[in-house]
Design a protein around this motif. Structure first.
Motif, short mmCIF file in Angstrom:
data_model
loop_
_atom_site.label_atom_id
_atom_site.label_comp_id
_atom_site.label_asym_id
_atom_site.label_seq_id
_atom_site.Cartn_x
_atom_site.Cartn_y
_atom_site.Cartn_z
N LEU A 2 -2.65 -6.57 -5.27
CA LEU A 2 -3.11 -7.92 -5.56
C LEU A 2 -3.50 -8.01 -7.03
O LEU A 2 -3.79 -6.99 -7.66
CB LEU A 2 -4.32 -8.26 -4.70
N LEU A 32 3.98 -7.81 -10.76
CA LEU A 32 3.48 -8.28 -9.47
C LEU A 32 4.02 -9.68 -9.17
O LEU A 32 4.43 -9.97 -8.04
CB LEU A 32 1.96 -8.28 -9.45
N PRO A 36 6.32 -8.87 -5.78
CA PRO A 36 5.10 -8.49 -5.07
C PRO A 36 5.32 -7.51 -3.92
O PRO A 36 4.45 -6.69 -3.63
CB PRO A 36 4.53 -9.82 -4.57
N CYS A 39 5.15 -3.66 -5.29
CA CYS A 39 4.01 -3.16 -6.05
C CYS A 39 2.90 -2.77 -5.07
O CYS A 39 2.47 -3.58 -4.26
CB CYS A 39 3.50 -4.24 -7.01
N TYR A 57 10.62 -2.50 -8.67
CA TYR A 57 11.26 -3.80 -8.51
C TYR A 57 12.76 -3.62 -8.41
O TYR A 57 13.31 -2.59 -8.82
CB TYR A 57 10.92 -4.75 -9.67
#
Length: 164
Positions: A2, A32, A36, A39, A57
């Motif tokens: 987050l 991120l 997302p 990560c 990624y």
């Protein structure tokens, strides 16, 4: 991972790498925002802070991205899972944190249809990645040599097929 984890990631990064390899909060937030699902962080109850993190990624088979540079978008036809960074704080090394992060993230990448994994290994970690089935990409041209220079002397661009 987050956005609220970035301060802990920066702390972990400082413990894991020399100053010339440190990336900014903006870099981590960029990756991120773009990926997302790729990560990750590791933490444990009873332990304050991040034990480790993994930034990855979807990518293509071309050159690795430059260190610390934000990306506007990811490649449209990504077929690789690019493992940008996996670090474990010294206090958690030897506990399987890196293995758990790698296994979890690679499974996610395979589930999303990515066929190969690639990474840039620092000189000190080449043996680790060799043990995990990665092999150096040979036949480096000037463009790849230039990209790797930012990662330090003897950095290697490495790749392997899935599954891990």
């Amino acid at each position: 991972m987050l956005a609220s984890d970035v301060d802990g990631i920066l702390d972990a990064q400082t413990l894991a790498y020399p100053d010339f390899l440190l990336e900014s909060a903006e870099f981590f937030l960029n990756r991120l925002a773009l990926a997302p699902a790729h990560c990750w962080i590791a933490s444990a109850s009873g332990h304050e802070g991040v034990l480790g993190y993994l930034i990855s990624y979807p990518w293509d088979a071309g050159l690795p991205p430059a260190l610390g540079v934000s990306l506007a978008v990811l490649p449209d036809h990504a077929d690789h899972w690019f493992l940008h960074d996996c670090a474990v704080v010294p206090a958690a090394q030897g506990l399987g944190v890196g293995q758990a992060l790698l296994r979890t993230a690679a499974t996610q990448a395979m589930d999303q249809g990515l066929h190969r994994a690639s990474l840039v290994s620092l000189e000190s970690a080449v043996g680790y990645w060799l043990r995990h089935g990665y092999v150096p990409i040979t036949g480096q041209d000037d463009a790849l040599t230039e990209k790797l220079a930012g990662y330090g002397p003897e950095a290697r661009y490495m790749s392997r097929s899935f599954p891990l």
